[in-house]
Design a protein around this motif. Structure first.
Motif, PDB file in Angstrom:
ATOM      1  N   GLN A  99       0.829  -1.207   0.000  1.00 29.62           N
ATOM      2  CA  GLN A  99       0.000   0.000   0.000  1.00 29.62           C
ATOM      3  C   GLN A  99       0.866   1.260   0.000  1.00 29.62           C
ATOM      4  OE1 GLN A  99      -3.089   0.154  -0.413  1.00 29.62           O
ATOM      5  NE2 GLN A  99      -4.002  -1.785   0.222  1.00 29.62           N
ATOM      6  N   GLN A 130       2.483   6.305  -7.018  1.00 27.77           N
ATOM      7  CA  GLN A 130       1.433   7.175  -7.560  1.00 27.77           C
ATOM      8  C   GLN A 130       1.775   8.641  -7.344  1.00 27.77           C
ATOM      9  OE1 GLN A 130      -2.045   5.775  -5.612  1.00 27.77           O
ATOM     10  NE2 GLN A 130      -2.718   4.549  -7.350  1.00 27.77           N
ATOM     11  N   LEU A 132       2.799   1.649  -3.274  1.00 33.96           N
ATOM     12  CA  LEU A 132       1.878   2.051  -4.341  1.00 33.96           C
ATOM     13  C   LEU A 132       1.592   3.542  -4.245  1.00 33.96           C
ATOM     14  CD1 LEU A 132       0.109   0.878  -6.629  1.00 33.96           C
ATOM     15  CD2 LEU A 132      -1.746   0.793  -4.990  1.00 33.96           C
TER      16      LEU A 132
END
Lengths: 135, 112, 497
Positions: free
Chosen positions: C405, C412, C408
Motif C-alpha cells: 500500500q 502514484q 503504491l
C-alpha cells in the motif's frame, strides 16, 4: 584590541573544528582521533557560547536595584549557556564510552592504530557467530 | 574475453583482496551480475532526472554514465571494495559528503 | 496540559532505572520489563492530543501573571508569542509513531527476555532508555531537546551493540561512536546556526520567524544550517555515506536488539525529516538534496545487500535501502507523498523488525549467520520459514501486505508530481530487494543442509513465535486497511506543505 573578541572566538571555533576534522581524517592513532573529535565538539560548543556574548553585557541575574527595561537591554543572552552545559555533559559521556572501548580493544589487539584495529580486514570476517545465548 | 569471464575475474580479485580464498560460487556470480545491472540501470534512470535543472547537463551525464558502463564494466566489485568497513575510508567518504552537501547548497539555492 | 504526554518518556526511563536497581533479581526484572513494555504501545492510545509545556510556562501572551512584569517593548513584539520552555506536541501522527515504536519495543523486549537466560543486566536498561529517548525525539518541538535525546539514542544503540556478544561488536561500536563524534557536533553546529539567526530553539517559533519575515529566509547562514542539519539527518538515519556503518551496527547486534535499533533509525529519519520540511520547505533545494540522498541510499545499499554473505548484514543493508523510500516520500513534498513516506516509515519499522526476529531464530538455533555455512532449516522450522517468507514478501511490497500500500502510494505520488523516474527506480529496487531476500532465504531454508552445520535441538521460544505472528497480523491489517494509519498521518502531511 586588534580584533573584536566575539569575532576572534568565532575564528577559534572554526579553527578547532577544522583541526578536529584533520585529526579524525589523517591521524591513524585512535586516541589522537578521539582528541580530534573532542576538538570538533569543543568548537561547536565555543560557537554556541560566543553567540550569547554581548559586548558590555551583564550576567543575566535580575538584582533588586535593576529596572526591568534596563535589564532587558543589557543582559546577555542566557539560552546558549544553558544549551552548552547540556552539550558538554553529552560530549563527556560519549568521550568516556569511546575511551573505554579503546582500552578494551587495546587489550585485545595490543595496538591503537585505527588501520590495524578498525581496518577493512578485521571486520570483513563474514563469520558472525555468537557466543552462548548472546548476552 | 567475454563479459562473464571478466566479471568472474574481478570477483576473484576482490576475494583475494579479502583473503577469503573461497571458490566463486554461482550464487556470488549471479548476485554480482544482478547488482551490476541494478546499479547501472537505476543510476541511468536517476541521471535522467537532471533534466529538471538543464537538458544539456542531463545529456552529458547520461553519456558519461553510459560510457562508464561500457568501458569500466564490472563496477560492483570496485564499489564493494570502496564501501568497506574500514574506519578511515568511512571518515573519508563522510567528510567528502559533508563538503559536497554544503557546497551544493550554495549553488543549489541560487539555481533551483 | 496533558500529563500523559510526558509519561510516554518518563515511564520507560523510570523502568530503565528500576531494572538497574533490581539487578540480579531475574524474576522481578522479567515481570517488570514485560509489564512496562506492554504499557508502551497502550499509553499513547489513551492520550488526548495536545501540547505539554515543561515548567508550566507557555507563552507570555498566555501567562498574564508573568507578562505584567515585562516591559511593553517585549510584550508588543513577537517575543510575546514565543514559547518559553521545552514543549512536547502530541498529534495523530506522533500517536501512530509511538504506538508502532511501542509494539516493536514490546515484542523485541519479550523476545530478548525469552531467548536469553540473563534477564537482568544492561541490555534491558539500554532498550528502555532507547525507547524513552526515541519517544522524546518524536514528541519534542524543541530542536535542542531533540539533539540531546538523539545523542542518548546513539549511546543506547552503541550500548546494545556492546552488550551483545557478537564477533566484532566492539570494533563496530567504536567506529559508530567515532563517526558519531564527527557528525553530531556538526548537527549541533547546524542547530546553533539556527539559534543564531532566529534566537530560538523552539521549532514552531523558528518556523514563525522565517515565515513572517522576522529573519531573512535567504540568509546564507540558514542555508548552511540546512546543509548541516541534513548531514546530521543522514547520520541519524544511516543514509549515505553512513549506510555502511549503520548496516554494520545492525549486523553486530543480536536480532532482537537489531529490530529495535532499526526502529530507532526509521523513526529518527521520519522525525528529523518532518523537522527539516517544517523549517526549510521554502528552500526548494533542500528537497532535491533529500531526494538525492534517498536515491543514493536505495541504490548503494540494495546493491551492496546483494553482495553480502552474512544474513544479518543483508537485512541491515536492505533496511537502510528501504529508508530511501521514506526519504523519497518526504522529498517529493506533496501531501500524498509525505503521507505515503510516513506510512512507509511505520511499515518498514514493523517489517524489518519482523525480518530480524524471524531470521534471528536461525541464529538462535545454529549460532551462525554466514549464509554460505547454513542450509536445510526448512526441515527444522517449517512454520518459522513460512513466517519469514511472508516478511520478505511484505518488504518487497506484495499485496495484500502493508508495504504494498505505501509503495503504491509513493509511486502514484511520484507520477502525480511529474517525476516518473522515481517511480521506475522504486519498482526496480523493490524487485531487487525481493531477489536479495530470496537469495538469503534460499540459502538458509531451501538448500540441503551442509555437513558441518550443528543445529541445536532446543525449541524456539513461544514468545518469539508470538512476536512473529503479531507482526504478521499487523502487516496484513495495515495492508488491507491502510486508512487505519494514513488517516492519522494525513493532517501532519497536509500541514507540512
Amino acid at each position: 584590541m586588534i580584533i573584536d573578541s566575539q569575532l576572534a572566538s568565532f575564528f577559534t571555533a572554526a579553527a578547532l573544528i577544522i583541526i578536529g576534522l584533520y585529526a579524525a581524517l589523517f591521524l591513524d592513532n585512535i586516541i589522537k582521533k578521539i582528541i580530534g573529535l573532542a576538538f570538533i565538539g569543543d568548537g561547536a560548543n565555543l560557537f554556541i557560547i560566543t553567540m550569547g556574548y554581548k559586548a558590555g553585557g551583564i550576567v543575566y541575574i535580575f538584582l533588586p536595584d535593576m529596572t526591568v527595561n534596563w535589564f532587558a537591554q543589557n543582559a546577555s543572552y542566557p539560552l546558549p549557556f544553558a544549551l552548552v552545559l547540556t552539550s558538554i555533559v553529552i560530549g563527556a559521556s560519549t568521550l568516556a564510552v569511546m575511551l573505554a572501548l579503546v582500552i578494551v580493544l587495546y587489550k585485545k589487539y595490543g595496538s591503537i592504530k585505527a588501520s590495524k584495529i578498525l581496518g577493512a580486514k578485521q571486520n570483513q570476517e563474514t563469520e558472525n557467530s555468537i557466543k552462548g545465548d548472546g548476552l | 574475453m567475454s563479459l562473464y569471464d571478466t566479471i568472474i575475474d574481478k570477483i576473484k580479485q576482490v576475494q583475494e583482496y579479502d583473503k577469503e580464498g573461497e571458490p566463486v560460487t554461482s550464487i556470488a556470480a549471479s548476485s554480482t551480475l544482478a547488482a551490476e545491472i541494478t546499479l547501472l540501470s537505476s543510476i541511468l534512470v536517476a541521471v535522467i532526472m537532471l533534466r529538471y535543472f538543464s537538458n544539456a547537463l542531463m545529456i552529458i551525464a547520461v553519456l558519461l554514465v553510459a560510457s562508464i558502463a561500457i568501458f569500466a564494466m564490472p563496477l560492483m566489485p570496485r564499489f564493494k571494495r570502496e564501501q568497506n568497513d574500514s574506519l578511515n575510508s568511512m571518515i573519508f567518504y563522510m567528510i567528502l559528503a559533508l563538503g559536497i552537501i554544503t557546497t551544493l547548497f550554495y549553488w543549489g539555492s541560487l539555481n533551483v | 496540559m496533558n500529563p500523559l504526554i510526558a509519561l510516554m518518556v518518563i515511564i520507560p526511563i523510570t523502568c530503565a532505572l528500576l531494572v538497574n536497581l533490581f539487578h540480579t533479581k531475574d524474576k522481578t526484572v522479567k515481570i517488570l520489563s514485560i509489564v512496562v513494555a506492554l504499557f508502551l504501545p497502550i499509553i499513547p492510545l489513551f492520550t488526548s492530543y495536545g501540547l505539554h509545556y515543561f515548567g508550566g510556562y507557555m507563552t507570555l501572551a498566555q501567562s498574564p501573571v508573568l507578562s505584567q512584569w515585562v516591559p511593553a517593548s517585549i510584550t508588543n513584539s513577537a517575543l510575546n508569542i514565543f514559547h518559553m520552555g521545552i514543549m512536547y506536541s502530541f498529534g495523530s501522527a506522533q500517536q501512530i509513531f509511538i504506538v508502532a515504536l511501542g509494539i516493536i519495543a514490546f515484542l523485541a523486549i519479550l523476545t530478548s527476555l525469552s531467548e536469553t537466560k540473563k534477564a537482568s543486566g544492561v541490555y534491558a536498561f539500554l532498550m528502555f532508555m532507547g525507547v524513552a529517548s526515541m519517544s522524546a525525539v518524536i514528541l519534542t518541538d524543541d530542536i535542542f531537546n531533540f539533539y540531546v535525546f538523539f545523542e542518548i539514542i546513539a549511546i543506547a544503540q552503541v550500548g546494545i551493540v556492546i552488550a551483545s556478544k557478537v564477533k566484532g561488536n566492539l570494533e563496530a561500536a567504536l567506529k559508530y561512536m567515532i563517526i558519531g563524534g564527527i557528525a553530531s557536533p556538526l548537527l549541533l553546529l547546524g542547530i546553533a546556526l539556527l539559534l543564531g539567526v532566529t534566537g530560538n530553539v523552539n521549532i514552531t517559533d523558528i518556523v514563525y520567524s522565517i515565515k513572517t519575515g522576522l529573519v531573512n529566509p535567504q540568509s546564507p547562514v540558514l542555508l548552511m544550517a540546512c546543509a548541516l542539519i541534513i548531514f546530521g539527518w543522514s547520520y541519524a538515519a544511516g543514509l549515505p555515506p553512513f549506510h555502511t556503518i549503520k548496516s554494520e551496527i545492525y549486523s553486530r547486534a543480536l536480532p532482537h536488539g537489531a529490530a529495535l535499533l532499526q526502529a530507532f533509525s526509521v523513526f529518527t529519519l521520519a522525525a528529523v525529516g518532518i523537522v527539516i520540511l517544517r523549517i526549510f520547505s521554502y528552500l526548494a533545494f533542500s528537497k532535491v538534496i533529500i531526494i538525492a540522498l534517498s536515491l543514493a541510499a536505495m541504490i548503494l545499499s540494495i546493491t551492496m545487500a546483494l553482495m553480502q554473505t552474512d544474513f544479518k548484514r543483508i537485512i541491515g543493508y536492505l533496511a537502510v535501502g528501504e529508508l530511501g523510500y521514506i526519504g523519497l516520500g518526504l522529498g517529493i513534498g506533496t501531501s500524498m507523498s509525505i503521507t505515503a513516506g510516513l506510512f512507509q516509515a511505520v511499515n518498514e519499522a514493523i517489517i524489518t523488525a519482523f525480518l530480524f526476529i524471524g531470521f534471528g531464530t536461525v541464529l538462535y538455533l545454529t549460532k551462525e549467520s554466514d549464509i554460505r555455512k547454513l542450509g536445510g532449516m526448512m526441515v527444522h522450522t517449517p512454520k518459522i520459514a513460512l513466517l519469514v517468507l511472508l516478511a520478505g514478501l511484505a518488504m518487497a511490497g506484495v499485496p495484500p501486505l502493508n508495504a504494498f500500500q505505501s509503495k503504491l502510494m509513493l509511486i502514484q505520488s511520484s507520477l502525480n508530481a511529474g517525476i516518473p523516474e522515481l517511480g521506475i527506480i522504486m519498482i526496480l529496487l523493490s524487485i531487487v530487494t525481493f531477489m536479495t531476500f530470496m537469495k538469503a532465504f534460499y540459502a538458509i531454508y531451501m538448500r540441503s543442509k551442509p555437513k558441518g552445520l550443528k543445529i541445536s535441538n532446543s525449541k524456539i521460544p513461544k514468545a518469539t513465535i508470538f512476536s512473529l505472528v503479531v507482526f504478521l497480523i499487523i502487516c496484513i491489517m495495515l495492508g488491507l486497511f491502510p486508512q487505519i494509519v494514513t488517516n492519522y498521518l494525513q493532517p501532519l502531511a497536509t500541514s507540512l506543505i
